[in-house]
Write an enzyme that holds these catalytic residues in place. Structure first.
Site, PDB file in Angstrom:
ATOM      1  N   THR A  17       0.815  -1.213   0.000  1.00 48.99           N
ATOM      2  CA  THR A  17       0.000   0.000   0.000  1.00 48.99           C
ATOM      3  C   THR A  17       0.851   1.266   0.000  1.00 48.99           C
ATOM      4  OG1 THR A  17      -1.319  -1.291   1.552  1.00 48.99           O
ATOM      5  CG2 THR A  17      -2.069   0.940   1.079  1.00 48.99           C
ATOM      6  N   LYS A 107       9.059  -0.011  11.556  1.00 50.47           N
ATOM      7  CA  LYS A 107       9.132   0.234  13.009  1.00 50.47           C
ATOM      8  C   LYS A 107       9.733  -0.939  13.770  1.00 50.47           C
ATOM      9  CE  LYS A 107       4.578  -1.077  12.452  1.00 50.47           C
ATOM     10  NZ  LYS A 107       3.643  -0.558  11.487  1.00 50.47           N
ATOM     11  N   GLY A 189     -11.545  -3.149   7.278  1.00 52.12           N
ATOM     12  CA  GLY A 189     -10.144  -3.060   6.856  1.00 52.12           C
ATOM     13  C   GLY A 189      -9.268  -2.273   7.809  1.00 52.12           C
ATOM     14  N   GLU A 192      -6.271  -6.218  10.825  1.00 46.14           N
ATOM     15  CA  GLU A 192      -5.888  -7.326   9.961  1.00 46.14           C
ATOM     16  C   GLU A 192      -6.561  -8.619  10.403  1.00 46.14           C
ATOM     17  OE1 GLU A 192      -1.786  -7.417   8.785  1.00 46.14           O
ATOM     18  OE2 GLU A 192      -1.485  -5.410   9.578  1.00 46.14           O
ATOM     19  N   ASP A 203       2.916  -3.657  18.135  1.00 51.96           N
ATOM     20  CA  ASP A 203       3.142  -2.527  17.233  1.00 51.96           C
ATOM     21  C   ASP A 203       3.404  -1.245  18.032  1.00 51.96           C
ATOM     22  OD1 ASP A 203       2.628  -1.168  14.405  1.00 51.96           O
ATOM     23  OD2 ASP A 203       1.419  -0.071  15.869  1.00 51.96           O
ATOM     24  N   LYS A 207       6.899   1.329  18.608  1.00 51.24           N
ATOM     25  CA  LYS A 207       6.892   2.793  18.478  1.00 51.24           C
ATOM     26  C   LYS A 207       7.316   3.457  19.786  1.00 51.24           C
ATOM     27  CE  LYS A 207       3.519   2.408  14.794  1.00 51.24           C
ATOM     28  NZ  LYS A 207       2.077   2.260  14.484  1.00 51.24           N
TER      29      LYS A 207
END
Lengths: 437, 437
Positions: A17, A107, A189, A192, A203, A207
């Site tokens: 994407t 990341k 969307g 996931e 995630d 960060k």
């Protein structure tokens, strides 16, 4: 006099994407970008695993290759958007060692290897940039690294994962359960098929580690980030938080903590109750926002789109143009390497406020017993509210919701254990941290 | 091996609230700053007009001088915090021409001479930075210049003057008149004894010109900024805006407008009705905030303290450390010079929505006459509300408040003129612009 514009070969590693959008911008805005950075950016190859897949209208098929190492070798500028630790890490390292300008949005890799890759860049005197790795389109790493370079950052609190913010926001506005909100997010969307990395906080933890390293001028290890996801947040938690004037947000938190004259870092990721008047409380849907406090600047907030093709590509292209301007101007690229050792504060010593829910038998004297446990552990109670249980758990039961003043996590956990052992307490108390004041 | 740390001489020009804080940070945080930028920053002189005045505990009296040119000559890094066009402009120019690194917070000067001073810096290959000139501690110029360098900014809307935001906010929350709110702001030190630069919008106009130049990669002349202050905003305007779901904010606005395939800039400063759900609507008191829209990034917001000694000094020091890191790394400093010519859109062609207040005789047929004038000028009405006049202007009068769809300012002004000439209209209609959607 003919002015010749230098041409630089750009390798794009990964074409999902974000990569597709980067290819589009490089193509569509070529002329404008050339005038802005003083060099022509020529996309010389797009490295992918699956060379047969369709990459959309902006990627010339002849540029597609699965020889990633060969592509890196031919490039002046490497844009890494593959994700994952390998082969991305080796490719970036070899590009930096060969004196190429590198931009990455990875990341996970940067959280693991920031200091090492920055050192490699510094040794080769090239620029290594990764603004898109945290909070998508929001300029946050550059402000922390440059704009606040002469200040001392004391805390960073960020909504840095759009999926979990969307889920919590949906639970808050519709009263849905975590499972239902997740299913809806997957349908739209925003989440996931395998949502683990988002909802378990991996995630956000990556960060948080990056934010900690840059804010505190150190190399903060990902393994030291205390991580607790949102899977145990209930609709009931959210409703009772709201009744008390709070919203529940999933935050990455970096705090500089002084103990005995030494600076420590308390870095953690967990669902947090925020007063509904806090600037982060009104960040809705899939938006990201980061709230920074610094000694001289005071409070700063940055808000924007934290994910998505075009927004993330905007951040990538900002890094591309900035570093190419440096290449054109001449002289070494600039990459920060750690200047301090800041030790991670053991999580049991991290201090915050807490919201605790205790299910008890609804009879006289129970409140007093519970209050005594708090005072035994020197935990100070700010407010308490009680509601009768209506979920079929049996009549004669009540839920106490207690908000404490600031105390250490270790003491709070000991308090919770001791409360759990009281005969009148029906099940293990749950607790959540309170932030933002 | 002994590592010798380079020492750089810093000249501070001007020592008011911000200068005093910069001197404090340079002294108190010396060790930390040295490790962060790789050079020792030695304050070699503080240039002021009045050498007798007390400059507080952080400025060694022996450093005070009124020989500004001599001080600049001895320095490696010049921090200009004097304000005003001269002698600041000549001092900065000579410093840049002599190859010195320059940091300035002087919005008036930069709004007038940005392109020229940037060119001087580029020719000497030194860095010229001025983050503190717009929105105090908020990192906004660096994000626009670097983080969004690969994107196309379509609009910037900023609350960039804390004094006027404080006044409008006070009028909104207390119902006070402009005069009373101004007096209160002066009492609290939020407004100066002569508030002209703030309330007439000159300060915001300078910031708008700087934002326009950087956002559109051009040299936007200050003289082309349409400027309208807040002195004519009434308590009644604010109350009726709020009743319609709007708040009145004093905004600096930069818009990229495409007409016939060419880009124009519409840059203006005026009181603006914003929907109370807009992110800028909740920016209270003396805070500043800037809302940026870009083609790929989408919407971004930056919020923080826009004035004050320590916050502004934080931005100045960020520039100092960033540019000194460049000096230490070697190679030329980087300063953007304009790469585009973007013509200013004549203000009569600028398009927005409007809120118009018309005082009319309260009798049948008037509404129809007014609606006809709007349609004659192809102005489309979005909503209309009517209230009876109660301010002694006489019974039989009513105030119509009309909100239009988007239209050109010239057409709106013609509409207002024609409405004014209707016999049933008691006094000249007033109008305000509506933004944020």
């Amino acid at each position: 006099m003919v002015t010749s514009v230098k041409s630089l070969g750009v390798a794009l590693l990964g074409c999902g994407t974000v990569g597709g959008e980067v290819a589009r911008i490089l193509t569509q805005d070529a002329e404008e970008l050339t005038s802005r950075c003083g060099a022509r950016l020529e996309l010389i190859g797009v490295g992918v695993r699956d060379t047969a897949a369709d990459r959309g209208p902006h990627v010339d098929r002849s540029l597609i290759t699965d020889d990633l190492a060969g592509l890196v070798e031919r490039a002046d500028v490497v844009i890494e958007l593959m994700g994952g630790l390998e082969p991305a890490g080796s490719l970036i390292e070899s590009a930096l060692r060969a004196g190429k300008t590198v931009i990455s949005a990875n990341k996970a890799l940067i959280a693991e290897r920031l200091a090492e890759l920055s050192t490699a860049a510094a040794e080769s005197r090239v620029q290594f940039s990764y603004e898109a790795a945290v909070a998508g389109a929001i300029p946050i790493l550059r402000p922390i690294r440059d704009s606040l370079a002469g200040d001392r950052i004391t805390s960073v609190m960020g909504i840095v994962n759009g999926t979990t913010n969307y889920i919590l926001d949906a639970m808050d506005s519709t009263g849905a359960s975590f499972e239902d909100a997740l299913a809806k997010a997957q349908e739209l969307g925003y989440a996931e098929a395998d949502p683990t990395a988002d909802v378990e906080g991996h995630d956000a933890a990556a960060k948080a580690a990056i934010l900690a390293s840059l804010s505190l001028h150190t190399a903060f290890p990902l393994s030291e980030v205390y991580t607790e996801g949102i899977t145990r947040v209930t609709a009931e938690d959210i409703a009772s938080a709201r009744a008390a004037g709070y919203v529940i947000k999933f935050l990455a938190i970096v705090e500089r903590v002084e103990k005995d004259g030494e600076d420590f870092a308390a870095v953690r990721v967990h669902p947090t109750l925020l007063p509904d008047t806090h600037p982060l409380a009104s960040v809705r849907g899939a938006y990201n926002a980061v709230y920074v406090e610094a000694e001289n600047a005071g409070s700063l907030m940055f808000m924007g789109q934290g994910a998505g093709g075009a927004p993330t590509a905007s951040a990538v292209m900002g890094d591309v143009i900035s570093s190419v301007r440096r290449v054109v101007a001449g002289g070494p690229g600039r990459t920060e390497t750690p200047t301090c050792v800041v030790t991670s504060l053991p999580h049991s010593l991290a201090e915050t406020r807490y919201s605790i829910a205790v299910t008890v038998e609804d009879r006289p004297g129970v409140l007093e017993q519970i209050a005594r446990v708090f005072s035994t552990h020197s935990q100070s109670i700010e407010s308490m509210s009680q509601s009768l249980v209506t979920d079929g758990e049996g009549s004669g039961a009540a839920v106490l919701r207690i908000i404490t003043h600031t105390g250490a996590e270790g003491d709070l956990r000991a308090t919770v254990e001791d409360i759990h052992s009281l005969p009148a307490v029906i099940r293990k108390p749950t607790f959540m941290r309170v932030g933002g004041n």
